[in-house]
Design a protein around this motif. Sequence first.
Motif, PDB file in Angstrom:
ATOM      1  N   ALA A 113       0.822  -1.205   0.000  1.00 51.94           N
ATOM      2  CA  ALA A 113       0.000   0.000   0.000  1.00 51.94           C
ATOM      3  C   ALA A 113       0.859   1.259   0.000  1.00 51.94           C
ATOM      4  O   ALA A 113       0.405   2.317  -0.464  1.00 51.94           O
ATOM      5  CB  ALA A 113      -0.928   0.001   1.212  1.00 51.94           C
ATOM      6  N   GLY A 114       2.079   1.174   0.508  1.00 49.69           N
ATOM      7  CA  GLY A 114       2.940   2.346   0.546  1.00 49.69           C
ATOM      8  C   GLY A 114       3.696   2.614  -0.738  1.00 49.69           C
ATOM      9  O   GLY A 114       4.298   3.686  -0.883  1.00 49.69           O
ATOM     10  N   VAL A 115       3.661   1.676  -1.693  1.00 49.49           N
ATOM     11  CA  VAL A 115       4.464   1.814  -2.915  1.00 49.49           C
ATOM     12  C   VAL A 115       4.002   3.009  -3.753  1.00 49.49           C
ATOM     13  O   VAL A 115       4.784   3.940  -4.032  1.00 49.49           O
ATOM     14  CB  VAL A 115       4.409   0.520  -3.750  1.00 49.49           C
ATOM     15  N   PHE A 116       2.747   3.014  -4.180  1.00 51.57           N
ATOM     16  CA  PHE A 116       2.265   4.082  -5.070  1.00 51.57           C
ATOM     17  C   PHE A 116       2.201   5.444  -4.387  1.00 51.57           C
ATOM     18  O   PHE A 116       2.590   6.449  -5.001  1.00 51.57           O
ATOM     19  CB  PHE A 116       0.917   3.703  -5.670  1.00 51.57           C
TER      20      PHE A 116
ATOM     21  N   LEU B 194     -10.842   3.348  16.328  1.00 55.22           N
ATOM     22  CA  LEU B 194     -11.893   4.282  15.929  1.00 55.22           C
ATOM     23  C   LEU B 194     -12.041   4.303  14.412  1.00 55.22           C
ATOM     24  O   LEU B 194     -13.168   4.290  13.890  1.00 55.22           O
ATOM     25  CB  LEU B 194     -11.567   5.683  16.447  1.00 55.22           C
ATOM     26  N   ALA B 195     -10.911   4.311  13.689  1.00 56.53           N
ATOM     27  CA  ALA B 195     -10.962   4.286  12.226  1.00 56.53           C
ATOM     28  C   ALA B 195     -11.620   3.000  11.731  1.00 56.53           C
ATOM     29  O   ALA B 195     -12.423   3.017  10.784  1.00 56.53           O
ATOM     30  CB  ALA B 195      -9.559   4.417  11.646  1.00 56.53           C
ATOM     31  N   GLY B 196     -11.306   1.860  12.385  1.00 54.02           N
ATOM     32  CA  GLY B 196     -11.943   0.599  12.014  1.00 54.02           C
ATOM     33  C   GLY B 196     -13.426   0.599  12.310  1.00 54.02           C
ATOM     34  O   GLY B 196     -14.232   0.094  11.516  1.00 54.02           O
ATOM     35  N   ALA B 197     -13.822   1.188  13.460  1.00 53.31           N
ATOM     36  CA  ALA B 197     -15.237   1.248  13.827  1.00 53.31           C
ATOM     37  C   ALA B 197     -16.032   2.134  12.867  1.00 53.31           C
ATOM     38  O   ALA B 197     -17.231   1.911  12.647  1.00 53.31           O
ATOM     39  CB  ALA B 197     -15.382   1.768  15.252  1.00 53.31           C
ATOM     40  N   LEU B 198     -15.360   3.115  12.285  1.00 55.77           N
ATOM     41  CA  LEU B 198     -16.027   4.004  11.326  1.00 55.77           C
ATOM     42  C   LEU B 198     -16.117   3.391   9.933  1.00 55.77           C
ATOM     43  O   LEU B 198     -16.695   4.002   9.031  1.00 55.77           O
ATOM     44  CB  LEU B 198     -15.279   5.338  11.250  1.00 55.77           C
ATOM     45  N   GLY B 199     -15.530   2.210   9.769  1.00 55.05           N
ATOM     46  CA  GLY B 199     -15.647   1.505   8.493  1.00 55.05           C
ATOM     47  C   GLY B 199     -14.527   1.774   7.509  1.00 55.05           C
ATOM     48  O   GLY B 199     -14.652   1.418   6.328  1.00 55.05           O
ATOM     49  N   PHE B 200     -13.436   2.377   7.949  1.00 57.33           N
ATOM     50  CA  PHE B 200     -12.327   2.680   7.045  1.00 57.33           C
ATOM     51  C   PHE B 200     -11.362   1.498   6.974  1.00 57.33           C
ATOM     52  O   PHE B 200     -11.175   0.767   7.954  1.00 57.33           O
ATOM     53  CB  PHE B 200     -11.574   3.933   7.503  1.00 57.33           C
ATOM     54  N   ASP B 201     -10.744   1.341   5.801  1.00 54.92           N
ATOM     55  CA  ASP B 201      -9.747   0.295   5.591  1.00 54.92           C
ATOM     56  C   ASP B 201      -8.504   0.632   6.411  1.00 54.92           C
ATOM     57  O   ASP B 201      -7.895   1.693   6.217  1.00 54.92           O
ATOM     58  CB  ASP B 201      -9.406   0.214   4.098  1.00 54.92           C
ATOM     59  N   LEU B 202      -8.103  -0.262   7.312  1.00 50.61           N
ATOM     60  CA  LEU B 202      -6.976   0.028   8.197  1.00 50.61           C
ATOM     61  C   LEU B 202      -5.633  -0.014   7.472  1.00 50.61           C
ATOM     62  O   LEU B 202      -4.658   0.573   7.948  1.00 50.61           O
ATOM     63  CB  LEU B 202      -6.975  -0.939   9.382  1.00 50.61           C
ATOM     64  N   VAL B 203      -5.568  -0.699   6.341  1.00 53.16           N
ATOM     65  CA  VAL B 203      -4.343  -0.660   5.535  1.00 53.16           C
ATOM     66  C   VAL B 203      -4.186   0.732   4.930  1.00 53.16           C
ATOM     67  O   VAL B 203      -3.105   1.336   4.975  1.00 53.16           O
ATOM     68  CB  VAL B 203      -4.378  -1.737   4.437  1.00 53.16           C
ATOM     69  N   TRP B 204      -5.262   1.244   4.367  1.00 52.65           N
ATOM     70  CA  TRP B 204      -5.258   2.605   3.816  1.00 52.65           C
ATOM     71  C   TRP B 204      -4.968   3.630   4.912  1.00 52.65           C
ATOM     72  O   TRP B 204      -4.192   4.570   4.715  1.00 52.65           O
ATOM     73  CB  TRP B 204      -6.614   2.871   3.160  1.00 52.65           C
TER      74      TRP B 204
ATOM     75  N   ILE C 210      -4.655   1.363  -1.906  1.00 51.53           N
ATOM     76  CA  ILE C 210      -5.190  -0.001  -1.725  1.00 51.53           C
ATOM     77  C   ILE C 210      -5.283  -0.797  -3.021  1.00 51.53           C
ATOM     78  O   ILE C 210      -5.550  -2.000  -2.984  1.00 51.53           O
ATOM     79  CB  ILE C 210      -6.574   0.047  -1.046  1.00 51.53           C
ATOM     80  N   TRP C 211      -5.052  -0.156  -4.172  1.00 53.30           N
ATOM     81  CA  TRP C 211      -5.185  -0.890  -5.447  1.00 53.30           C
ATOM     82  C   TRP C 211      -4.174  -2.031  -5.534  1.00 53.30           C
ATOM     83  O   TRP C 211      -4.527  -3.155  -5.893  1.00 53.30           O
ATOM     84  CB  TRP C 211      -4.995   0.057  -6.623  1.00 53.30           C
TER      85      TRP C 211
END
Length: 332
Positions: free
Chosen positions: A69-72, A249-259, A323-324
């Motif tokens: 995920a950090g490459v691009f 909190l980010a996970g509970a809000l539905g965000f991708d934790l990798v992103w 995330i792509w």
Amino acid sequence: AALNGLSVAGMAIGATIALPQLMRHGYDKRMVTGVIQAGSSLGILIPPSVVLVLYGMIARQPVGNLWMAGVFPGLLMASLFILYVVIRCWLQPELGPPLPKEERDQYTFTEKLALAKAGVVPLVIFVTMTGLFLTGVTSLVESSAVGAVSSILAAWWRGGLTLGILHDTVKKTLGISCMFFWIITAALCFGAVFDGLGAVKSIEALFLGELGLEPWQVLVLMQLTFLGLGMFLDDTAMLVIVAPLFIPLAGALGFDLVWYGVLYTITCQIAYITPPFGYNLFLMRAMAPPEINIIDIYRSIVPFVLVMILALILVLAFPEIAIWLPQNVNAR
């Protein structure tokens, strides 16, 4: 910086080797110091990033996905840095004057190629170690072992391996490993206590319920908090104190934790070069020649901080940038 996984190595090499040469050839001191400080910070975003490894352990996310995920985003930020330098030097050629023709022609192509060979071995070790892990051939620990053994063999082949160097290397490696162990332990304990006390649910109820904010607004507030804290704390302190609260909190809000890990790492990059507390600022002050004062160092990072914020906004607005790659690699 990418070989080391941190910004310190890139800063040290840039400030001790590149900076004196560029100053000797008449490059603008603020442009040069800004490039070195901002460029070395890319080491914590481009794999194999140590910061992403620590984040992955706390967020319980696969390190391979975080690295991919950090490459691009890392290449995007590097491209924006290059674009800024090219445009700025095109408008103001005195900032980056070309080398005299006689100095450019003093080495033949064969001699230049021979000099470039010095960087081949580290590059091969980096590609081998990272490639084996990302393709699933080795685990993270096994990939680290491949890198360590390859480095030892390379030092032996070049005649630089001695008992003293091996002893110092093992000692420093053990010290760094123990430090990371305690960082992770402290962060996990801190996060467990916060979660047990219901802090994450309370903050979620405050933002979404009482204040009526949208998830995206909460995310922006979290990033602004990281940017503010980054002016006074380093990435390790933010990882231990704030990340155990914000990651759930980010996970509970539905965000991708990798992103979200990429967003966190970009804010750490900005923290490295923002005053009053910034590792790269202190390192540059310690290594820079006397003609570069602290005001020059502070002013040199302003345009690069703005470029980093632009990259952060782009990754926020277009999560696919991060995330792509992990999604498509894992789908195969």
